[in-house]
Design a protein around this motif. Structure first.
Motif: not given
Length: 324
Positions: A286-306
């Motif tokens: 859970v910690i890894a998934a939530v942390t990875a989600l936040g990192w992805h949304e702040r650093t990647r150009p394509t969000p997972v939710v449109v």
């Protein structure tokens, strides 16, 4: 939304991490609520949580209601569901599920909350999930399942009444996430927080009266009630609505899984709880998934939710006001 690490359409950055921080503060709830639950009915505790926060927020009530008066019926209905449903009634339903059935059924069915939230976000807000969403959602949900039960392969759901109560609570909590996101485009985060407790107060009073419980508490419980109201209550929800204003609901519901992870850590550290090997595994997942989600949304150009299209864009739906 532009890139998720950049400034969005309304000048706000992605705040998935802030939703997770707020959910982590909710995880301190057990440390404060457990001693109170030994002395007071659950409904009485919920009532005093709302009353103490309303007293603190009393100076903000007039401006919050003036802001709501400028909104339409959709926002009025959303605030009523958030305050009366997600804030007060859901907690009462979840508590009742434990009282009328086995302790496993409510925990199992509460895990459906993120699924309810994703469906509601799609139906009410027009949010669309990209395929990358499942890379975070599946591990997060699986980790939460492992964390909830000592033996994740030996689970038996029983008692129809308890199951219906637990499903009602999960649906109301999911609705609170989605509707909070909806009203955040029309109301300031401060006003949403204030209105949630203001509307939840009379509902919690009705619950106490219907259950035949007492409103009276002793001074011995004053400190615990105050901390419960102000830390996992007012502080956590204030951060939550600030974060939710810039976070699609479908993504926020995964960030909220920081709540059971923190609760488990608090339980092991302060409440003499123990975790099985699979529960420890679930905690780390859970910690890894939530942390990875936040990192992805702040650093990647394509969000997972449109998010939905902005107002006036071609093909925009009637729910376009609910974007970030």
């Amino acid at each position: 939304m532009t890139t998720t690490g950049e400034v969005g359409r309304e000048g706000t950055k992605d705040r998935t991490w802030l939703v997770a921080v707020a959910a982590a503060l909710w995880g301190t709830d057990g440390l404060l609520r457990l001693p109170l639950a030994e002395d007071l009915p659950a409904g009485t505790v919920v009532f005093w949580e709302h009353l103490l926060v309303v007293v603190v927020l009393l100076p903000l009530l007039p401006s919050a209601f003036r802001a709501l008066a400028r909104c339409g019926p959709r926002e009025w209905l959303a605030v009523l569901v958030i305050g009366g449903g997600a804030s007060a009634l859901a907690t009462a339903l979840f508590t009742a599920a434990f009282q009328v059935g086995d302790p496993i059924t409510p925990l199992v069915l509460q895990k459906l909350q993120p699924l309810f939230a994703v469906l509601a976000a799609w139906a009410l807000l027009g949010e669309r999930m990209r395929r990358g969403y499942v890379l975070f959602a599946v591990p997060a949900l699986a980790g939460t399942w492992l964390l909830a039960f000592r033996d994740p392969l030996d689970i038996e759901v029983s008692a129809l009444r308890a199951a219906l109560l637990a499903l009602g609570a999960a649906a109301l909590w999911a609705a609170g996430t989605v509707l909070g996101r909806l009203v955040s485009t029309s109301l300031a985060s401060r006003d949403v927080t204030t209105l949630r407790f203001a509307v939840g107060l009379p509902m919690s009073a009705i619950i106490v009266a219907v259950q035949g419980n007492t409103f009276a508490v002793s001074w011995d419980n004053a400190l615990g009630l105050g901390l419960l109201a102000l830390v996992p209550g007012l502080l956590a929800l204030s951060l939550y609505y600030v974060g939710l204003r810039a976070t699609p609901a479908a993504r926020a519901t995964l960030a909220e899984l920081a709540f059971p992870a923190t609760a488990a850590v608090i339980g092991v550290s302060f409440l003499d709880s123990t975790l099985s090997a699979t529960q420890w595994l679930g905690l780390f997942v859970v910690i890894a998934a939530v942390t990875a989600l936040g990192w992805h949304e702040r650093t990647r150009p394509t969000p997972v939710v449109v998010p939905p299209e902005p107002a006036g864009a071609s093909g925009a739906s009637g729910t376009s006001r609910a974007e970030s």
